[in-house]
Scaffold this motif. Structure first.
Motif, PDB file in Angstrom:
ATOM      1  N   MET A  52      46.876  28.772 -14.589  1.00  8.12           N
ATOM      2  CA  MET A  52      47.993  27.913 -14.979  1.00  8.12           C
ATOM      3  C   MET A  52      49.327  28.645 -14.834  1.00  8.12           C
ATOM      4  SD  MET A  52      46.329  25.263 -15.348  1.00  8.12           S
ATOM      5  CE  MET A  52      47.881  24.349 -15.467  1.00  8.12           C
ATOM      6  N   GLY A  53      49.328  29.946 -15.053  1.00  8.60           N
ATOM      7  CA  GLY A  53      50.545  30.711 -14.830  1.00  8.60           C
ATOM      8  C   GLY A  53      50.967  30.678 -13.370  1.00  8.60           C
ATOM      9  N   LEU A  54      50.007  30.819 -12.472  1.00  9.90           N
ATOM     10  CA  LEU A  54      50.311  30.746 -11.039  1.00  9.90           C
ATOM     11  C   LEU A  54      50.762  29.338 -10.650  1.00  9.90           C
ATOM     12  CD1 LEU A  54      47.335  32.871  -9.654  1.00  9.90           C
ATOM     13  CD2 LEU A  54      49.709  33.592 -10.043  1.00  9.90           C
ATOM     14  N   THR A  55      50.230  28.325 -11.329  1.00  7.72           N
ATOM     15  CA  THR A  55      50.691  26.956 -11.091  1.00  7.72           C
ATOM     16  C   THR A  55      52.163  26.805 -11.471  1.00  7.72           C
ATOM     17  OG1 THR A  55      48.463  26.107 -11.535  1.00  7.72           O
ATOM     18  CG2 THR A  55      50.266  24.524 -11.653  1.00  7.72           C
ATOM     19  N   GLY A  56      52.571  27.464 -12.543  1.00 11.45           N
ATOM     20  CA  GLY A  56      53.979  27.441 -12.929  1.00 11.45           C
ATOM     21  C   GLY A  56      54.869  28.029 -11.852  1.00 11.45           C
ATOM     22  N   TRP A  57      54.440  29.117 -11.240  1.00 15.44           N
ATOM     23  CA  TRP A  57      55.241  29.709 -10.162  1.00 15.44           C
ATOM     24  C   TRP A  57      55.250  28.822  -8.918  1.00 15.44           C
ATOM     25  CZ3 TRP A  57      53.848  35.644 -10.550  1.00 15.44           C
ATOM     26  CH2 TRP A  57      54.480  36.161 -11.701  1.00 15.44           C
ATOM     27  N   ALA A  58      54.144  28.136  -8.664  1.00 20.11           N
ATOM     28  CA  ALA A  58      54.130  27.175  -7.553  1.00 20.11           C
ATOM     29  C   ALA A  58      55.111  26.035  -7.816  1.00 20.11           C
ATOM     30  CB  ALA A  58      52.714  26.626  -7.359  1.00 20.11           C
ATOM     31  N   ALA A  59      55.200  25.600  -9.064  1.00 18.47           N
ATOM     32  CA  ALA A  59      56.160  24.556  -9.422  1.00 18.47           C
ATOM     33  C   ALA A  59      57.592  25.026  -9.197  1.00 18.47           C
ATOM     34  CB  ALA A  59      55.965  24.135 -10.882  1.00 18.47           C
ATOM     35  N   ALA A  60      57.866  26.286  -9.519  1.00 17.57           N
ATOM     36  CA  ALA A  60      59.209  26.825  -9.295  1.00 17.57           C
ATOM     37  C   ALA A  60      59.568  26.796  -7.808  1.00 17.57           C
ATOM     38  CB  ALA A  60      59.294  28.261  -9.837  1.00 17.57           C
ATOM     39  N   LEU A  61      58.633  27.174  -6.957  1.00 11.90           N
ATOM     40  CA  LEU A  61      58.883  27.140  -5.514  1.00 11.90           C
ATOM     41  C   LEU A  61      59.101  25.711  -5.024  1.00 11.90           C
ATOM     42  CD1 LEU A  61      56.230  29.751  -4.283  1.00 11.90           C
ATOM     43  CD2 LEU A  61      58.725  30.044  -4.389  1.00 11.90           C
ATOM     44  N   ALA A  62      58.318  24.755  -5.559  1.00 15.72           N
ATOM     45  CA  ALA A  62      58.473  23.363  -5.154  1.00 15.72           C
ATOM     46  C   ALA A  62      59.839  22.820  -5.557  1.00 15.72           C
ATOM     47  CB  ALA A  62      57.360  22.510  -5.774  1.00 15.72           C
ATOM     48  N   MET A  63      60.278  23.137  -6.765  1.00 21.11           N
ATOM     49  CA  MET A  63      61.590  22.682  -7.225  1.00 21.11           C
ATOM     50  C   MET A  63      62.715  23.297  -6.389  1.00 21.11           C
ATOM     51  SD  MET A  63      61.284  20.551  -9.864  1.00 21.11           S
ATOM     52  CE  MET A  63      59.991  19.808  -8.848  1.00 21.11           C
ATOM     53  N   LYS A  64      62.559  24.560  -6.025  1.00 17.08           N
ATOM     54  CA  LYS A  64      63.574  25.229  -5.212  1.00 17.08           C
ATOM     55  C   LYS A  64      63.702  24.569  -3.841  1.00 17.08           C
ATOM     56  CE  LYS A  64      64.964  29.888  -3.750  1.00 17.08           C
ATOM     57  NZ  LYS A  64      65.265  29.589  -2.351  1.00 17.08           N
ATOM     58  N   ARG A  65      62.577  24.127  -3.297  1.00 19.32           N
ATOM     59  CA  ARG A  65      62.598  23.560  -1.950  1.00 19.32           C
ATOM     60  C   ARG A  65      63.043  22.101  -1.930  1.00 19.32           C
ATOM     61  NH1 ARG A  65      57.576  23.454   2.440  1.00 19.32           N
ATOM     62  NH2 ARG A  65      58.690  22.256   4.042  1.00 19.32           N
ATOM     63  N   TRP A  66      62.631  21.298  -2.908  1.00 23.49           N
ATOM     64  CA  TRP A  66      62.761  19.853  -2.767  1.00 23.49           C
ATOM     65  C   TRP A  66      63.851  19.201  -3.622  1.00 23.49           C
ATOM     66  CZ3 TRP A  66      56.801  19.937  -2.943  1.00 23.49           C
ATOM     67  CH2 TRP A  66      56.304  20.061  -1.636  1.00 23.49           C
ATOM     68  N   ILE A  67      64.397  19.906  -4.592  1.00 22.91           N
ATOM     69  CA  ILE A  67      65.517  19.304  -5.319  1.00 22.91           C
ATOM     70  C   ILE A  67      66.719  19.241  -4.383  1.00 22.91           C
ATOM     71  CG2 ILE A  67      67.167  19.600  -7.203  1.00 22.91           C
ATOM     72  CD1 ILE A  67      64.958  20.798  -8.862  1.00 22.91           C
ATOM     73  N   PRO A  68      67.346  18.070  -4.239  1.00 26.65           N
ATOM     74  CA  PRO A  68      68.481  17.966  -3.318  1.00 26.65           C
ATOM     75  C   PRO A  68      69.696  18.713  -3.828  1.00 26.65           C
ATOM     76  CG  PRO A  68      68.184  15.929  -4.538  1.00 26.65           C
ATOM     77  CD  PRO A  68      67.003  16.797  -4.852  1.00 26.65           C
ATOM     78  N   PRO A  69      70.676  18.979  -2.953  1.00 23.15           N
ATOM     79  CA  PRO A  69      71.904  19.640  -3.394  1.00 23.15           C
ATOM     80  C   PRO A  69      72.598  18.866  -4.495  1.00 23.15           C
ATOM     81  CG  PRO A  69      71.792  19.548  -1.003  1.00 23.15           C
ATOM     82  CD  PRO A  69      70.673  18.693  -1.508  1.00 23.15           C
ATOM     83  N   HIS A  70      73.435  19.577  -5.270  1.00 23.17           N
ATOM     84  CA  HIS A  70      74.090  18.977  -6.433  1.00 23.17           C
ATOM     85  C   HIS A  70      74.918  17.755  -6.038  1.00 23.17           C
ATOM     86  CE1 HIS A  70      75.754  18.651 -10.377  1.00 23.17           C
ATOM     87  NE2 HIS A  70      76.961  19.031 -10.028  1.00 23.17           N
ATOM     88  N   ASN A  71      75.563  17.805  -4.911  1.00 26.78           N
ATOM     89  CA  ASN A  71      76.438  16.685  -4.499  1.00 26.78           C
ATOM     90  C   ASN A  71      75.666  15.554  -3.812  1.00 26.78           C
ATOM     91  OD1 ASN A  71      75.798  17.861  -2.045  1.00 26.78           O
ATOM     92  ND2 ASN A  71      77.916  18.375  -1.493  1.00 26.78           N
ATOM     93  N   ALA A  72      74.328  15.684  -3.768  1.00 25.97           N
ATOM     94  CA  ALA A  72      73.525  14.639  -3.105  1.00 25.97           C
ATOM     95  C   ALA A  72      72.868  13.715  -4.102  1.00 25.97           C
ATOM     96  CB  ALA A  72      72.446  15.289  -2.231  1.00 25.97           C
TER      97      ALA A  72
END
Length: 395
Positions: free
Chosen positions: A372-392
């Motif tokens: 589950m700890g490794l799943t948390g780090w996978a979630a961090a990578l997913a958020m870094k990649r797929w959250i759009p820019p602030h102005n989007a």
């Protein structure tokens, strides 16, 4: 022109019932796994019982969007309160693990209605520049409830045993119902602000139109939900593993919630000013790290320290999934989209304890917590990649 909506103006109608309901949820969170153990469940099966709440949320997400659109948020939540009351009574009287799992699943079903109704209203009624703060505050009051609930539960359990936690939730839900009945219906506030007719759109059409968002950012939300849900399981199970009693476990859970609840408004401010990514990525990184540290603890003090780190990680992400869903939601079909988006996050919440239980059954509890700890780090990578820019962000 309608007066602008402020957080203070909507606080009694939006946040007070959510606080009361959150107190009840917080009271039972540390003891569901322990109740299952009292009925004879193994560690793995106890994790499955906790997961039943997530299953109920998954089942309820899509219908919750339709129900809220048809009958309004207050009526939907009143119906959900009736359901959760019956479910909590069942938790007190069922004689076996299966009955407990079904009752806990019903509490998750009711919770999905509560969560979606509040999120849909705030997504529409609050200006974009306040959106993250409004939704993180919603997440924050739920966390305040999660902080208060375990302490109330621990106190009542001194007299009633683990059943005391369920009584706290039952009373808190009844009080939330009283507040909902005594306050003005905020549906009128929504109509005055939007001044446009409600257009019904099929859920299938909404999902098809927004599939690119759901299969990327939605998957990220699924991972976030999984690691967050595991937090509610791993703390009480690891506490029992190292020999702590239920009252001590509940107190540790409450202390973790204290740190959690202090961070919701700063998290919302950061999201509104700098973007959602600045909160989502650190939150999952810290929460994943806390899971990796948990199997190294062997005393109440060490477990408390790691639980505090978990509280920091979880608190940093207060309201982030709701905010991301609101950002991506369309003006037409908003409730249906939010139901679909919440389906991803809640599927993660359901899958997290299932994954924990599966790995525990195959190997042991400690390796499952590491996964589950490794799943948390996978979630961090997913958020870094797929959250759009602030102005989007969308409106």
């Amino acid at each position: 022109m309608a007066a602008p909506v402020s957080l203070w103006k909507i606080a009694p109608s939006v946040y007070l019932p959510a606080l009361l309901y959150g107190i009840g949820q917080g009271a039972i969170a540390p003891v569901v796994a322990l109740s299952a153990r009292d009925l004879g469940a193994s560690f793995a099966v106890a994790g499955l019982v906790v997961a039943a709440a997530g299953v109920g949320q998954v089942i309820g997400d899509i219908p919750a969007g339709t129900l809220t659109t048809k009958v309004g948020e207050r009526r939907a939540m009143l119906l959900a309160t009736v359901l959760v009351s019956f479910a909590l009574v069942a938790c007190l009287v069922v004689p076996n693990v299966l009955g407990l799992a079904l009752a806990i699943g019903a509490t998750g079903l009711a919770g999905s209605v509560w969560g979606l109704a509040r999120q849909a209203y705030l997504s529409e009624a609050v200006p974009l520049e306040l959106r993250a703060r409004a939704l993180s505050t919603l997440g924050g009051v739920q966390r305040i409830g999660s902080f208060i609930g375990p302490f109330l539960g621990a106190f009542v359990m001194r007299f009633l045993g683990t059943d005391g936690a369920y009584w706290v939730h039952l009373v808190a839900a009844a009080l939330a119902c009283v507040v909902l009945l005594s306050l003005p219906d905020i549906e009128s506030v929504r109509r005055n602000r939007l001044a446009r007719p409600v257009v019904m759109q099929s859920t299938r059409a909404v999902i098809r139109e927004h599939l690119p968002v759901l299969r990327t950012l939605g998957v990220g939300a699924l991972l976030v939900g999984a690691v967050r849900a595991s937090r509610q399981v791993v703390i009480p199970l690891w506490a029992e593993h190292i020999g702590l009693d239920p009252q001590t476990t509940s107190l540790i859970f409450g202390v973790s919630g204290a740190v959690d609840m202090l961070l919701f408004y700063p998290a919302g401010s950061v999201m509104d000013r700098f973007g959602r990514k600045w909160v989502a990525v650190p939150s999952m990184t810290v929460l994943g790290l806390a899971h990796l540290l948990l199997p190294l603890t062997h005393s109440a003090g060490a477990l408390t320290a790691v639980a505090l780190v978990m509280g920091v990680g979880n608190g940093l992400g207060a309201g982030v999934i709701m905010t991301l869903g609101a950002d991506a939601s369309p003006p037409v079909g908003r409730a249906q989209f939010l139901g679909a988006f919440r389906l991803f996050a809640d599927s993660g919440s359901a899958a997290g304890p299932f994954l924990l239980s599966a790995v525990t059954a195959i190997s042991a509890l400690a390796p499952a917590i590491v996964v589950m700890g490794l799943t948390g780090w996978a979630a961090a990578l997913a958020m870094k990649r797929w959250i759009p820019p602030h102005n989007a962000r969308s409106g």
